[in-house]
Structure formats: structure tokens, C-alpha cells
Write a protein that holds these residues in place. Structure first.
Motif, PDB file in Angstrom:
ATOM      1  N   ILE A 139      20.951  12.095   5.962  1.00  0.00           N
ATOM      2  CA  ILE A 139      20.058  12.974   5.203  1.00  0.00           C
ATOM      3  C   ILE A 139      20.542  12.937   3.770  1.00  0.00           C
ATOM      4  O   ILE A 139      21.746  13.079   3.502  1.00  0.00           O
ATOM      5  CB  ILE A 139      20.087  14.415   5.737  1.00  0.00           C
ATOM      6  CG1 ILE A 139      19.718  14.463   7.214  1.00  0.00           C
ATOM      7  CG2 ILE A 139      19.142  15.303   4.928  1.00  0.00           C
ATOM      8  CD1 ILE A 139      19.938  15.824   7.856  1.00  0.00           C
ATOM      9  N   VAL A 140      19.632  12.714   2.846  1.00  0.00           N
ATOM     10  CA  VAL A 140      19.967  12.637   1.425  1.00  0.00           C
ATOM     11  C   VAL A 140      19.294  13.798   0.715  1.00  0.00           C
ATOM     12  O   VAL A 140      18.116  14.094   0.967  1.00  0.00           O
ATOM     13  CB  VAL A 140      19.489  11.307   0.822  1.00  0.00           C
ATOM     14  CG1 VAL A 140      19.925  11.198  -0.642  1.00  0.00           C
ATOM     15  CG2 VAL A 140      20.011  10.117   1.622  1.00  0.00           C
ATOM     16  N   ARG A 141      20.040  14.450  -0.150  1.00  0.00           N
ATOM     17  CA  ARG A 141      19.432  15.493  -0.975  1.00  0.00           C
ATOM     18  C   ARG A 141      19.901  15.335  -2.410  1.00  0.00           C
ATOM     19  O   ARG A 141      20.970  14.786  -2.684  1.00  0.00           O
ATOM     20  CB  ARG A 141      19.765  16.892  -0.457  1.00  0.00           C
ATOM     21  CG  ARG A 141      21.171  17.386  -0.739  1.00  0.00           C
ATOM     22  CD  ARG A 141      21.327  18.833  -0.279  1.00  0.00           C
ATOM     23  NE  ARG A 141      22.652  19.374  -0.602  1.00  0.00           N
ATOM     24  CZ  ARG A 141      23.046  20.621  -0.306  1.00  0.00           C
ATOM     25  NH1 ARG A 141      22.217  21.445   0.326  1.00  0.00           N
ATOM     26  NH2 ARG A 141      24.256  21.029  -0.635  1.00  0.00           N
ATOM     27  N   PHE A 142      19.074  15.811  -3.333  1.00  0.00           N
ATOM     28  CA  PHE A 142      19.473  15.819  -4.734  1.00  0.00           C
ATOM     29  C   PHE A 142      18.803  16.981  -5.442  1.00  0.00           C
ATOM     30  O   PHE A 142      17.741  17.467  -5.037  1.00  0.00           O
ATOM     31  CB  PHE A 142      19.133  14.489  -5.432  1.00  0.00           C
ATOM     32  CG  PHE A 142      17.671  14.116  -5.416  1.00  0.00           C
ATOM     33  CD1 PHE A 142      16.781  14.605  -6.362  1.00  0.00           C
ATOM     34  CD2 PHE A 142      17.184  13.242  -4.454  1.00  0.00           C
ATOM     35  CE1 PHE A 142      15.440  14.246  -6.360  1.00  0.00           C
ATOM     36  CE2 PHE A 142      15.844  12.873  -4.431  1.00  0.00           C
ATOM     37  CZ  PHE A 142      14.970  13.384  -5.392  1.00  0.00           C
ATOM     38  N   ARG A 143      19.461  17.451  -6.481  1.00  0.00           N
ATOM     39  CA  ARG A 143      18.914  18.525  -7.297  1.00  0.00           C
ATOM     40  C   ARG A 143      17.878  17.950  -8.260  1.00  0.00           C
ATOM     41  O   ARG A 143      17.971  16.802  -8.687  1.00  0.00           O
ATOM     42  CB  ARG A 143      20.008  19.230  -8.087  1.00  0.00           C
ATOM     43  CG  ARG A 143      21.028  19.969  -7.232  1.00  0.00           C
ATOM     44  CD  ARG A 143      22.049  20.665  -8.117  1.00  0.00           C
ATOM     45  NE  ARG A 143      23.195  21.125  -7.340  1.00  0.00           N
ATOM     46  CZ  ARG A 143      24.283  21.668  -7.876  1.00  0.00           C
ATOM     47  NH1 ARG A 143      24.364  21.805  -9.196  1.00  0.00           N
ATOM     48  NH2 ARG A 143      25.281  22.061  -7.105  1.00  0.00           N
ATOM     49  N   THR A 144      16.919  18.787  -8.606  1.00  0.00           N
ATOM     50  CA  THR A 144      15.885  18.350  -9.540  1.00  0.00           C
ATOM     51  C   THR A 144      15.250  19.556 -10.205  1.00  0.00           C
ATOM     52  O   THR A 144      15.198  20.646  -9.635  1.00  0.00           O
ATOM     53  CB  THR A 144      14.797  17.533  -8.818  1.00  0.00           C
ATOM     54  OG1 THR A 144      13.793  17.142  -9.754  1.00  0.00           O
ATOM     55  CG2 THR A 144      14.146  18.336  -7.704  1.00  0.00           C
ATOM     56  N   THR A 145      14.776  19.345 -11.420  1.00  0.00           N
ATOM     57  CA  THR A 145      13.957  20.368 -12.082  1.00  0.00           C
ATOM     58  C   THR A 145      12.480  20.129 -11.790  1.00  0.00           C
ATOM     59  O   THR A 145      11.630  20.902 -12.199  1.00  0.00           O
ATOM     60  CB  THR A 145      14.157  20.331 -13.605  1.00  0.00           C
ATOM     61  OG1 THR A 145      13.708  19.059 -14.106  1.00  0.00           O
ATOM     62  CG2 THR A 145      15.620  20.539 -13.962  1.00  0.00           C
ATOM     63  N   GLY A 146      12.208  19.031 -11.084  1.00  0.00           N
ATOM     64  CA  GLY A 146      10.823  18.655 -10.821  1.00  0.00           C
ATOM     65  C   GLY A 146      10.271  17.693 -11.844  1.00  0.00           C
ATOM     66  O   GLY A 146       9.208  17.122 -11.645  1.00  0.00           O
ATOM     67  N   ALA A 147      11.000  17.494 -12.942  1.00  0.00           N
ATOM     68  CA  ALA A 147      10.548  16.539 -13.954  1.00  0.00           C
ATOM     69  C   ALA A 147      10.737  15.113 -13.460  1.00  0.00           C
ATOM     70  O   ALA A 147      11.648  14.827 -12.676  1.00  0.00           O
ATOM     71  CB  ALA A 147      11.315  16.754 -15.250  1.00  0.00           C
ATOM     72  N   ASP A 148       9.888  14.212 -13.925  1.00  0.00           N
ATOM     73  CA  ASP A 148       9.943  12.825 -13.499  1.00  0.00           C
ATOM     74  C   ASP A 148      11.325  12.242 -13.785  1.00  0.00           C
ATOM     75  O   ASP A 148      11.833  12.281 -14.901  1.00  0.00           O
ATOM     76  CB  ASP A 148       8.882  12.023 -14.246  1.00  0.00           C
ATOM     77  CG  ASP A 148       8.922  10.550 -13.898  1.00  0.00           C
ATOM     78  OD1 ASP A 148       9.208  10.222 -12.740  1.00  0.00           O
ATOM     79  OD2 ASP A 148       8.667   9.728 -14.799  1.00  0.00           O
TER      80      ASP A 148
END
Length: 337
Positions: A139-148
Motif C-alpha cells: 500500500i502506497v500513500r503520500f501527502r498532497t495539497t491536491g495541486a497537480d
């Protein structure tokens, strides 16, 4: 008219929303194996979303408007290789959670590599098979602000495989081929920003019980090694497993489909995420060339719910909006063993 108000025209390719630019697929071409999608919000447009193709090591950002998908940057998820060749994650589901941090989650199939022509010999190719299983059992996860292209703190965990191995109902099906009811995951959702729900295409227990495994995120990504979990048996119909999961409000939407690759019925159910009872929302038409593979809730309508279905076996998933205008019978008859 079938249960749930099915209309045959809903499967027509002409209903698909256009994709601007390109959803990436195998060998740099256009994707033909879209297997999951999730967005940072379930309301309004445009939305920042993530799409997965199960033949790649990458996922891809998209911008979703009401009527169009715009392809954006890819995201490298894994780097597994065998004999110098990249091994795919076999990513089968995408979820998003806001929690303390905003994360996208992508889940691999956790199963025997697909081998329809039986080219993989269990003895001669044992090392390759195990390498492929190791690559997809993540399972892979990463943080994001939602920006491309905004990605930080990417993490990978193989711990779900240990949880699966600890469950007596699932353990016998590990590393078996899908066509023999082998174990493979095809859906993921995050409940209450703290619990991961993994939906299994196979095994279907007793021929009629689809499986969803519930595990706390801290068990998967925290410092401990707990295998605590809960196994849900959902009555999705004879020979049908989970093809996708999607959170929407206080419910989990379940895309159900046949465990095997042959003809079979697909449906959308609603599940409360805590019981073993499901509510039929809509039966979907079957087209052997366009198998429903990914489910994204769009919005509530005056008559029910609108969702986007993406198809395996069609260019760039042929994203097609479908109205779910009613509910069908509630089922809670799946046997416990």
C-alpha cells in the motif's frame, strides 16, 4: 427494467466524458486498464483526483470537471524490479483521506500475478512470481495539497500481507491464481480517516460471500506490528466479489462483479461499513469488452445519486456518468462460514 432502475443505454461508449491530454498506459500509450480513481473532495467541480492503471508503477493526477477529465502529472509509486525489468504495483484501488494530513492511498492486488495464458511455471518461474507478488503486496500513500504534482512524504507498507496471513478464512487463498478463486484486492476506502477497508475480488467465500478487510491505519503505517483486523462478509450475489470501494458521506459504495473473467453481472451497492448488510442501488449492463472497474461518486441528485464508472478494456477508462435513481432490496443473508 432491472432492479435498481437499470437502463441499457448507460453502458454506451457515446456517453463517456472526454479525456484531455492523455491517461498514461503500458509502454507509454493511452491507458486501457484504468483500475481506480479518487478525489480530494466529494463535492463541487473542478476536483483534483488520482487515477491508477494496473500495469504501471505510477499513478497520475487528473483534474475532473463536470463533463471532462484533464490528465496531469504522473506520480512514481514503487521501484521494484526483476532481472532489471520494472515490476508493476498492479494498483487496483485509490482512496483519499483528510485526517491530520491529506493523503492519497493506492493499494496493490496482493495476489498471484495475472497469467491468463499460464506462461508462468510455478517451479521454473518461482522467483519471478514471488518478486511480482512482493511488488503488488504494497500500500502506497503520500501527502498532497491536491495541486497537480504536489507529492511529499511518500510511504510504502507491506504489512497488509501479514494481516491477511493471520486470518484463517483468507490464508488458504493466498498466492492462488484468480481463476481458481485466488486472493486479489480490487478496492480500497478510508473510513473515518483512521481505518482502511480493503475489498477483495477473490476469494468469494462459500461461493456467495464477498470479503472486505478492515485494518487501522496505525497498524499499517505506525511503529507496531499488530495484525488486529475485522473481516466482513458481504452478500453481493453468487460468485461476485468487490471490484471497487468508494466512500460517500456515511456510506461505502461497493462495485460488485464476478470473481472470474467470464460473463457476469455488475452492480452498485451501499454499505454502512459496520454491518454485513448491503443495499442494492443499481444493476449495470454487462459488456465483455467494457468491464466496470472503478467507481467515483459525483453528487446527489433530485432523484438519487450520480456516479462515474470507468472501464477496464476501454481507452482511458471511458469515464461514464450513471444516475442511480433508487434503491433495491437490502440483503443480509451471507453465511458466517
Amino acid at each position: 427494467m432491472a432492479a435498481g432502475g437499470m437502463q441499457p443505454a448507460l453502458a454506451a461508449a457515446d456517453d463517456a466524458w472526454p479525456v484531455t491530454k492523455r491517461l498514461l498506459g503500458e509502454d507509454g500509450g493511452k491507458s486501457k486498464d484504468v483500475s481506480g480513481i479518487a478525489c480530494t473532495t466529494t463535492e463541487g467541480f473542478p476536483r483534483s483526483c488520482l487515477v491508477i492503471d494496473d500495469n504501471l508503477q505510477d499513478a497520475q493526477f487528473i483534474e475532473l470537471t463536470d463533463g471532462e477529465l484533464v490528465a496531469r502529472s504522473p506520480v512514481k509509486l514503487i521501484d521494484n524490479t526483476f532481472d532489471g525489468k520494472a515490476l508493476e504495483l498492479d494498483g487496483e484501488g485509490v482512496a483519499f483521506s483528510k485526517g491530520e494530513y491529506e493523503y492519497f492511498y493506492v493499494i496493490g492486488s496482493h495476489g498471484h500475478p495475472r497469467d491468463k495464458k499460464h506462461k508462468l511455471d510455478p517451479k521454473a518461474d518461482a522467483a519471478k512470481i514471488q518478486a511480482k507478488i512482493a511488488a503488488n503486496s504494497q500500500i502506497v500513500r503520500f501527502r498532497t495539497t491536491g495541486a497537480d504534482g504536489n507529492v511529499s512524504s511518500l510511504e510504502r507498507t507491506p504489512r497488509l500481507r501479514d494481516v491477511i496471513a493471520s486470518d484463517p478464512a483468507l490464508r488458504p487463498f493466498m498466492d492462488m491464481r484468480l481463476e481458481t478463486n485466488g486472493l486479489t484486492i480490487e478496492g480500497v476506502a478510508i473510513k473515518d480517516d483512521r481505518t482502511l477497508l480493503a475489498g477483495f475480488r477473490g476469494p468469494v467465500l462459500n461461493g456467495k460471500c464477498a470479503v472486505v478487510l478492515s485494518v487501522e491505519l496505525t497498524s499499517l503505517f505506525g511503529k507496531g506490528n499488530s495484525t488486529d483486523h475485522r473481516l466482513y462478509r458481504l452478500p453481493l450475489g453468487d460468485g461476485r466479489g468487490v471490484r471497487d470501494l468508494a466512500s460517500f458521506g456515511d456510506r461505502i459504495l461497493v462495485l460488485a462483479g464476478p470473481v472470474a473473467d467470464g460473463p457476469g453481472a455488475y452492480s452498485v451497492y451501499a454499505w454502512d461499513g459496520t454491518s454485513e448488510s448491503v443495499e442494492l442501488l443499481k444493476d449495470l449492463p454487462f459488456d465483455p469488452e467494457r468491464k466496470p472497474e472503478a467507481l467515483l461518486p459525483l453528487d446527489n441528485t433530485s432523484s438519487g445519486l450520480r456516479v462515474l464508472i470507468m472501464f477496464d478494456g476501454d481507452k482511458e477508462g471511458a469515464p461514464t456518468p450513471i444516475e442511480i435513481s433508487g434503491s433495491g432490496p437490502r440483503s443480509s443473508s451471507c453465511p458466517a462460514s
